[in-house]
Scaffold this motif. Structure first.
Motif, PDB file in Angstrom:
ATOM      1  N   MET A   2       0.857  -1.188   0.000  1.00 58.54           N
ATOM      2  CA  MET A   2       0.000   0.000   0.000  1.00 58.54           C
ATOM      3  C   MET A   2       0.892   1.236   0.000  1.00 58.54           C
ATOM      4  N   ILE A   3       0.474   2.236  -0.756  1.00 56.44           N
ATOM      5  CA  ILE A   3       1.174   3.515  -0.753  1.00 56.44           C
ATOM      6  C   ILE A   3       0.171   4.621  -0.435  1.00 56.44           C
ATOM      7  N   GLN A   4       0.677   5.745   0.041  1.00 53.38           N
ATOM      8  CA  GLN A   4      -0.195   6.872   0.349  1.00 53.38           C
ATOM      9  C   GLN A   4      -0.101   7.858  -0.806  1.00 53.38           C
ATOM     10  N   VAL A   5      -1.267   8.245  -1.360  1.00 58.63           N
ATOM     11  CA  VAL A   5      -1.303   9.153  -2.506  1.00 58.63           C
ATOM     12  C   VAL A   5      -2.260  10.312  -2.241  1.00 58.63           C
ATOM     13  N   PHE A   6      -2.073  11.354  -2.997  1.00 58.09           N
ATOM     14  CA  PHE A   6      -2.917  12.539  -2.956  1.00 58.09           C
ATOM     15  C   PHE A   6      -4.347  12.153  -3.334  1.00 58.09           C
ATOM     16  N   LYS A   7      -5.323  12.434  -2.443  1.00 58.98           N
ATOM     17  CA  LYS A   7      -6.722  12.067  -2.671  1.00 58.98           C
ATOM     18  C   LYS A   7      -7.572  13.249  -3.095  1.00 58.98           C
ATOM     19  N   SER A   8      -7.437  14.368  -2.378  1.00 58.70           N
ATOM     20  CA  SER A   8      -8.278  15.524  -2.701  1.00 58.70           C
ATOM     21  C   SER A   8      -7.653  16.803  -2.183  1.00 58.70           C
ATOM     22  N   LYS A   9      -8.126  17.929  -2.753  1.00 58.75           N
ATOM     23  CA  LYS A   9      -7.551  19.219  -2.379  1.00 58.75           C
ATOM     24  C   LYS A   9      -8.579  20.323  -2.538  1.00 58.75           C
ATOM     25  N   ILE A  10      -8.612  21.196  -1.533  1.00 58.91           N
ATOM     26  CA  ILE A  10      -9.318  22.473  -1.644  1.00 58.91           C
ATOM     27  C   ILE A  10      -8.218  23.498  -1.872  1.00 58.91           C
ATOM     28  N   HIS A  11      -8.166  24.040  -3.077  1.00 58.07           N
ATOM     29  CA  HIS A  11      -7.055  24.892  -3.485  1.00 58.07           C
ATOM     30  C   HIS A  11      -7.337  26.369  -3.215  1.00 58.07           C
ATOM     31  N   ARG A  12      -6.533  26.960  -2.358  1.00 54.84           N
ATOM     32  CA  ARG A  12      -6.530  28.404  -2.079  1.00 54.84           C
ATOM     33  C   ARG A  12      -7.876  28.921  -1.551  1.00 54.84           C
ATOM     34  N   VAL A  13      -8.117  28.653  -0.271  1.00 50.16           N
ATOM     35  CA  VAL A  13      -9.260  29.237   0.420  1.00 50.16           C
ATOM     36  C   VAL A  13      -8.750  30.186   1.491  1.00 50.16           C
ATOM     37  N   LYS A  14      -9.594  31.130   1.863  1.00 50.34           N
ATOM     38  CA  LYS A  14      -9.232  32.146   2.846  1.00 50.34           C
ATOM     39  C   LYS A  14      -9.658  31.698   4.242  1.00 50.34           C
ATOM     40  N   VAL A  15      -8.751  31.842   5.204  1.00 51.38           N
ATOM     41  CA  VAL A  15      -9.073  31.548   6.598  1.00 51.38           C
ATOM     42  C   VAL A  15     -10.044  32.624   7.093  1.00 51.38           C
ATOM     43  N   THR A  16     -11.193  32.171   7.587  1.00 47.75           N
ATOM     44  CA  THR A  16     -12.221  33.111   8.064  1.00 47.75           C
ATOM     45  C   THR A  16     -12.216  33.270   9.580  1.00 47.75           C
ATOM     46  N   ASP A  29     -16.590  24.557   5.578  1.00 48.50           N
ATOM     47  CA  ASP A  29     -17.937  24.636   4.999  1.00 48.50           C
ATOM     48  C   ASP A  29     -18.311  23.259   4.432  1.00 48.50           C
ATOM     49  N   GLU A  30     -19.480  22.759   4.831  1.00 52.15           N
ATOM     50  CA  GLU A  30     -19.934  21.428   4.409  1.00 52.15           C
ATOM     51  C   GLU A  30     -19.998  21.286   2.885  1.00 52.15           C
ATOM     52  N   ALA A  31     -20.383  22.336   2.179  1.00 51.72           N
ATOM     53  CA  ALA A  31     -20.445  22.270   0.710  1.00 51.72           C
ATOM     54  C   ALA A  31     -19.055  22.062   0.113  1.00 51.72           C
ATOM     55  N   LEU A  32     -18.045  22.711   0.695  1.00 49.63           N
ATOM     56  CA  LEU A  32     -16.675  22.533   0.219  1.00 49.63           C
ATOM     57  C   LEU A  32     -16.184  21.117   0.532  1.00 49.63           C
ATOM     58  N   MET A  33     -16.536  20.635   1.727  1.00 47.09           N
ATOM     59  CA  MET A  33     -16.152  19.261   2.089  1.00 47.09           C
ATOM     60  C   MET A  33     -16.697  18.260   1.083  1.00 47.09           C
ATOM     61  N   GLU A  34     -17.969  18.363   0.785  1.00 46.38           N
ATOM     62  CA  GLU A  34     -18.595  17.419  -0.158  1.00 46.38           C
ATOM     63  C   GLU A  34     -17.958  17.516  -1.538  1.00 46.38           C
ATOM     64  N   ALA A  35     -17.758  18.733  -2.014  1.00 49.27           N
ATOM     65  CA  ALA A  35     -17.181  18.921  -3.346  1.00 49.27           C
ATOM     66  C   ALA A  35     -15.759  18.356  -3.431  1.00 49.27           C
ATOM     67  N   ALA A  36     -15.027  18.427  -2.314  1.00 48.26           N
ATOM     68  CA  ALA A  36     -13.643  17.950  -2.284  1.00 48.26           C
ATOM     69  C   ALA A  36     -13.528  16.499  -1.832  1.00 48.26           C
ATOM     70  N   ASN A  37     -14.667  15.848  -1.609  1.00 50.21           N
ATOM     71  CA  ASN A  37     -14.660  14.443  -1.193  1.00 50.21           C
ATOM     72  C   ASN A  37     -13.956  14.253   0.153  1.00 50.21           C
ATOM     73  N   LEU A  38     -14.241  15.146   1.109  1.00 48.73           N
ATOM     74  CA  LEU A  38     -13.715  15.045   2.469  1.00 48.73           C
ATOM     75  C   LEU A  38     -14.850  14.654   3.410  1.00 48.73           C
ATOM     76  N   ILE A  39     -14.530  13.903   4.446  1.00 47.53           N
ATOM     77  CA  ILE A  39     -15.542  13.556   5.440  1.00 47.53           C
ATOM     78  C   ILE A  39     -15.107  14.059   6.814  1.00 47.53           C
ATOM     79  N   GLU A  40     -16.096  14.226   7.683  1.00 49.02           N
ATOM     80  CA  GLU A  40     -15.810  14.690   9.034  1.00 49.02           C
ATOM     81  C   GLU A  40     -14.889  13.689   9.733  1.00 49.02           C
ATOM     82  N   GLY A  41     -13.876  14.216  10.392  1.00 46.95           N
ATOM     83  CA  GLY A  41     -12.905  13.386  11.086  1.00 46.95           C
ATOM     84  C   GLY A  41     -11.705  12.991  10.247  1.00 46.95           C
TER      85      GLY A  41
END
Length: 115
Positions: A2-16, A29-41
Protein backbone atom coordinates in the motif's frame (compact mmCIF):
# COMPACT_ATOMS: atom_id res chain seq x y z
CA UNK A 1 1.99 -3.09 -0.94
CA UNK A 2 0.00 0.00 0.00
CA UNK A 3 1.17 3.52 -0.75
CA UNK A 4 -0.20 6.87 0.35
CA UNK A 5 -1.30 9.15 -2.51
CA UNK A 6 -2.92 12.54 -2.96
CA UNK A 7 -6.72 12.07 -2.67
CA UNK A 8 -8.28 15.52 -2.70
CA UNK A 9 -7.55 19.22 -2.38
CA UNK A 10 -9.32 22.47 -1.64
CA UNK A 11 -7.05 24.89 -3.48
CA UNK A 12 -6.53 28.40 -2.08
CA UNK A 13 -9.26 29.24 0.42
CA UNK A 14 -9.23 32.15 2.85
CA UNK A 15 -9.07 31.55 6.60
CA UNK A 16 -12.22 33.11 8.06
CA UNK A 17 -11.61 32.32 11.74
CA UNK A 18 -8.92 31.12 14.14
CA UNK A 19 -10.16 29.86 17.52
CA UNK A 20 -7.29 29.13 19.91
CA UNK A 21 -9.44 27.97 22.84
CA UNK A 22 -11.04 25.01 21.10
CA UNK A 23 -10.35 21.29 21.22
CA UNK A 24 -8.56 21.30 17.85
CA UNK A 25 -9.14 20.69 14.13
CA UNK A 26 -10.22 22.65 11.06
CA UNK A 27 -13.85 23.57 10.47
CA UNK A 28 -14.73 23.56 6.75
CA UNK A 29 -17.94 24.64 5.00
CA UNK A 30 -19.93 21.43 4.41
CA UNK A 31 -20.44 22.27 0.71
CA UNK A 32 -16.67 22.53 0.22
CA UNK A 33 -16.15 19.26 2.09
CA UNK A 34 -18.59 17.42 -0.16
CA UNK A 35 -17.18 18.92 -3.35
CA UNK A 36 -13.64 17.95 -2.28
CA UNK A 37 -14.66 14.44 -1.19
CA UNK A 38 -13.72 15.04 2.47
CA UNK A 39 -15.54 13.56 5.44
CA UNK A 40 -15.81 14.69 9.03
CA UNK A 41 -12.91 13.39 11.09
CA UNK A 42 -10.65 12.89 8.06
CA UNK A 43 -6.98 13.74 8.49
CA UNK A 44 -5.82 16.67 6.35
CA UNK A 45 -2.70 18.68 5.74
CA UNK A 46 -3.09 22.46 5.76
CA UNK A 47 -0.49 24.50 3.88
CA UNK A 48 -0.42 28.25 4.55
CA UNK A 49 0.50 30.25 1.44
CA UNK A 50 1.15 33.42 3.48
CA UNK A 51 3.75 32.10 5.92
CA UNK A 52 4.79 28.64 4.69
CA UNK A 53 3.42 26.80 7.75
CA UNK A 54 2.31 23.20 7.21
CA UNK A 55 0.23 21.32 9.75
CA UNK A 56 -1.93 18.25 10.07
CA UNK A 57 -5.31 18.08 11.76
CA UNK A 58 -8.76 16.61 11.22
CA UNK A 59 -11.93 17.98 9.62
CA UNK A 60 -15.05 19.23 11.41
CA UNK A 61 -18.15 20.00 9.36
CA UNK A 62 -19.03 23.70 9.17
CA UNK A 63 -22.26 25.38 8.17
CA UNK A 64 -23.16 24.67 4.53
CA UNK A 65 -22.49 27.57 2.12
CA UNK A 66 -21.00 29.70 4.91
CA UNK A 67 -17.53 29.85 3.36
CA UNK A 68 -16.12 28.93 6.79
CA UNK A 69 -12.50 27.90 7.09
CA UNK A 70 -11.62 27.98 10.79
CA UNK A 71 -8.41 26.68 12.34
CA UNK A 72 -9.07 25.56 15.91
CA UNK A 73 -6.89 24.89 18.93
CA UNK A 74 -3.10 24.98 18.54
CA UNK A 75 -3.46 25.23 14.73
CA UNK A 76 -4.91 28.72 15.27
CA UNK A 77 -1.37 29.87 16.13
CA UNK A 78 -0.21 28.93 12.62
CA UNK A 79 -2.59 31.23 10.71
CA UNK A 80 -4.07 34.69 10.64
CA UNK A 81 -7.61 35.44 9.53
CA UNK A 82 -7.33 36.29 5.84
CA UNK A 83 -4.41 33.92 5.14
CA UNK A 84 -4.76 31.75 2.05
CA UNK A 85 -4.42 27.99 2.66
CA UNK A 86 -4.51 24.77 0.67
CA UNK A 87 -6.21 21.79 2.34
CA UNK A 88 -4.96 18.39 1.17
CA UNK A 89 -6.03 14.83 1.98
CA UNK A 90 -4.29 11.57 1.19
CA UNK A 91 -5.41 7.94 0.95
CA UNK A 92 -3.76 4.55 1.15
CA UNK A 93 -4.21 2.28 -1.84
CA UNK A 94 -2.43 -0.40 -3.78
CA UNK A 95 0.11 0.61 -6.39
CA UNK A 96 -2.18 -0.71 -9.14
CA UNK A 97 -5.19 1.22 -7.80
CA UNK A 98 -3.07 4.38 -7.45
CA UNK A 99 -2.02 4.22 -11.11
CA UNK A 100 -5.62 4.82 -12.21
CA UNK A 101 -6.84 6.97 -9.34
CA UNK A 102 -7.91 10.55 -10.15
CA UNK A 103 -7.82 12.98 -7.20
CA UNK A 104 -10.56 15.54 -6.57
CA UNK A 105 -9.44 19.19 -6.73
CA UNK A 106 -11.75 22.14 -6.17
CA UNK A 107 -11.06 25.83 -6.76
CA UNK A 108 -13.37 27.98 -4.60
CA UNK A 109 -13.73 31.69 -5.36
CA UNK A 110 -12.35 34.56 -3.23
CA UNK A 111 -15.31 34.16 -0.83
CA UNK A 112 -14.70 30.41 -0.33
CA UNK A 113 -17.72 29.55 -2.47
CA UNK A 114 -17.94 27.09 -5.32
CA UNK A 115 -18.15 28.74 -8.75
Amino acid sequence: MMIQVFKSKIHRVKVTQAELHYVGSITIDEALMEAANLIEGERVQVVNINNGERLETYVIKGERNSGMICLNGPAARKVQVGDIVIIISYAFMSVEEAKNFKPTIIFPDENNRLP
